[in-house]
Design an enzyme around this catalytic site. Sequence first.
Site, PDB file in Angstrom:
ATOM      1  N   GLU A  37       0.872  -1.113   0.123  1.00  0.00           N
ATOM      2  CA  GLU A  37       0.007  -0.079  -0.212  1.00  0.00           C
ATOM      3  C   GLU A  37       0.887   1.183  -0.015  1.00  0.00           C
ATOM      4  O   GLU A  37       2.050   1.330   0.800  1.00  0.00           O
ATOM      5  CB  GLU A  37      -0.981   0.019   1.170  1.00  0.00           C
ATOM      6  CG  GLU A  37      -1.784   1.252   1.025  1.00  0.00           C
ATOM      7  CD  GLU A  37      -2.793   1.558   2.315  1.00  0.00           C
ATOM      8  OE1 GLU A  37      -2.670   0.825   3.295  1.00  0.00           O
ATOM      9  OE2 GLU A  37      -3.704   2.505   2.080  1.00  0.00           O
TER      10      GLU A  37
ATOM     11  N   ASP B  29      -2.768  12.082  -2.540  1.00  0.00           N
ATOM     12  CA  ASP B  29      -2.942  13.428  -2.674  1.00  0.00           C
ATOM     13  C   ASP B  29      -3.203  13.806  -4.082  1.00  0.00           C
ATOM     14  O   ASP B  29      -2.482  13.585  -5.012  1.00  0.00           O
ATOM     15  CB  ASP B  29      -1.662  13.904  -2.260  1.00  0.00           C
ATOM     16  CG  ASP B  29      -1.186  13.641  -0.734  1.00  0.00           C
ATOM     17  OD1 ASP B  29      -2.131  13.768   0.036  1.00  0.00           O
ATOM     18  OD2 ASP B  29      -0.184  13.947  -0.169  1.00  0.00           O
TER      19      ASP B  29
ATOM     20  N   LYS C 244      -4.042  21.974  -7.683  1.00  0.00           N
ATOM     21  CA  LYS C 244      -3.627  23.188  -8.708  1.00  0.00           C
ATOM     22  C   LYS C 244      -2.762  22.768  -9.783  1.00  0.00           C
ATOM     23  O   LYS C 244      -1.864  21.732  -9.586  1.00  0.00           O
ATOM     24  CB  LYS C 244      -2.765  23.915  -7.828  1.00  0.00           C
ATOM     25  CG  LYS C 244      -3.416  24.777  -6.889  1.00  0.00           C
ATOM     26  CD  LYS C 244      -2.562  25.872  -6.004  1.00  0.00           C
ATOM     27  CE  LYS C 244      -3.287  26.384  -5.010  1.00  0.00           C
ATOM     28  NZ  LYS C 244      -2.468  27.213  -3.749  1.00  0.00           N
TER      29      LYS C 244
ATOM     30  N   ASP D 147     -11.192  10.681  -4.469  1.00  0.00           N
ATOM     31  CA  ASP D 147     -12.570  11.261  -4.314  1.00  0.00           C
ATOM     32  C   ASP D 147     -12.430  12.520  -5.450  1.00  0.00           C
ATOM     33  O   ASP D 147     -13.319  13.337  -5.548  1.00  0.00           O
ATOM     34  CB  ASP D 147     -12.732  11.689  -3.115  1.00  0.00           C
ATOM     35  CG  ASP D 147     -11.884  12.855  -2.488  1.00  0.00           C
ATOM     36  OD1 ASP D 147     -10.624  12.560  -2.583  1.00  0.00           O
ATOM     37  OD2 ASP D 147     -11.882  14.001  -2.308  1.00  0.00           O
TER      38      ASP D 147
HETATM   39  C1  SAM Z   1      -4.811  11.823   1.301  1.00  0.00           C
HETATM   40  S1  SAM Z   1      -4.111  10.818   2.299  1.00  0.00           S
HETATM   41  C2  SAM Z   1      -4.856   9.086   2.258  1.00  0.00           C
HETATM   42  C3  SAM Z   1      -4.354   8.269   3.270  1.00  0.00           C
HETATM   43  C4  SAM Z   1      -4.969   6.846   3.599  1.00  0.00           C
HETATM   44  N1  SAM Z   1      -4.603   6.114   2.104  1.00  0.00           N
HETATM   45  C5  SAM Z   1      -6.340   6.982   3.816  1.00  0.00           C
HETATM   46  O1  SAM Z   1      -7.184   6.910   2.668  1.00  0.00           O
HETATM   47  O2  SAM Z   1      -6.885   7.377   4.789  1.00  0.00           O
HETATM   48  C6  SAM Z   1      -2.491  10.510   1.491  1.00  0.00           C
HETATM   49  C7  SAM Z   1      -1.532  10.039   1.970  1.00  0.00           C
HETATM   50  O3  SAM Z   1      -0.220   9.606   1.111  1.00  0.00           O
HETATM   51  C8  SAM Z   1       0.791  10.017   1.797  1.00  0.00           C
HETATM   52  N2  SAM Z   1       1.761  10.598   0.423  1.00  0.00           N
HETATM   53  C9  SAM Z   1       1.991  11.433  -0.079  1.00  0.00           C
HETATM   54  N3  SAM Z   1       2.908  11.313  -0.955  1.00  0.00           N
HETATM   55  C10 SAM Z   1       3.345  10.229  -0.667  1.00  0.00           C
HETATM   56  C11 SAM Z   1       4.717   9.807  -1.230  1.00  0.00           C
HETATM   57  N4  SAM Z   1       5.196  10.543  -2.357  1.00  0.00           N
HETATM   58  N5  SAM Z   1       5.069   8.587  -0.847  1.00  0.00           N
HETATM   59  C12 SAM Z   1       4.549   7.725   0.167  1.00  0.00           C
HETATM   60  N6  SAM Z   1       3.640   8.506   0.778  1.00  0.00           N
HETATM   61  C13 SAM Z   1       2.786   9.539   0.255  1.00  0.00           C
HETATM   62  C14 SAM Z   1       0.472  11.029   2.508  1.00  0.00           C
HETATM   63  O4  SAM Z   1       1.371  11.431   3.285  1.00  0.00           O
HETATM   64  C15 SAM Z   1      -0.819  10.804   3.166  1.00  0.00           C
HETATM   65  O5  SAM Z   1      -0.695  10.302   4.445  1.00  0.00           O
END
Ligand code: SAM
Length: 209
Positions: A38, A113, A117, A149
């Site tokens: 994941e 994420d 933008k 989403d």
């Molecule tokens: C919007 S959150 C979603 C978290 C989880 N999957 C959920 O649905 O509750 C996105 C997650 O991806 C992580 N993330 C973003 N860019 C990342 C990267 N380049 N490598 C690893 N994790 C990353 C962020 O820190 C964050 O915890």
Amino acid sequence: MQTRNEMIVEPIGLNPDTLPRPLDFAALFGNPNPVEMEIGMGKGTFITEAAKARPDHNFFGIEWANWFWRYASDRLRRNHCTNARTVRADAPFFVREFVPDASLAVLHVYFPDPWPKKRHHKRRLIQEPFLKEVDRILVPGGRLQVVTDHKDYFEQIDTVVKGSKLTVVEYDRPGAAKEGEVVGTNFERKYIAEGRPFYAIAAVKSGAA
Ligand SMILES: C[S@@+](CC[C@H](N)C(=O)[O-])C[C@H]1O[C@@H](n2cnc3c(N)ncnc32)[C@H](O)[C@@H]1O
């Protein structure tokens, strides 16, 4: 809220500096079971439930944010998920440098994420070069699952996945998802309360599973 110091990452959380490149998952987990990864596990809701539900699979989580990585690793430890390991790392870098060819049965990406933008779109995880890596690391018959989403990001994901070597298949709702949930993560639960729609896609690598 639990503080960083109250969370225990060992033995689930690993330091990438101590890991071989490429990884040897069978040696790491002490068995040859299928590996599911994941990316961006956040608080670890999905990976913890999945690791508990499928003890005959191994789970590897990658999370960039230190607090989330510590929280999820501690949670996996508290739930006795001996079939799980995690790293705090930037996923595209970690995948490229550490994950062997044809080594993953499933790659889960839930609520990546969206970088809404336009000038930040280049930071999005799911882009053409990343899909080439996904095709490289999945075993034949291995599966990619993505949920978001964000409509605009989903349109990009859909285009990139359909333009890759993978074949789009029906999205497989994880068993731990509760009624009305697409996957069952923290962000999903937050977004459900806000009434947001969700978009899901799954694709498999050709060859026998
Ligand atoms: C919007 S959150 C979603 C978290 C989880 N999957 C959920 O649905 O509750 C996105 C997650 O991806 C992580 N993330 C973003 N860019 C990342 C990267 N380049 N490598 C690893 N994790 C990353 C962020 O820190 C964050 O915890």
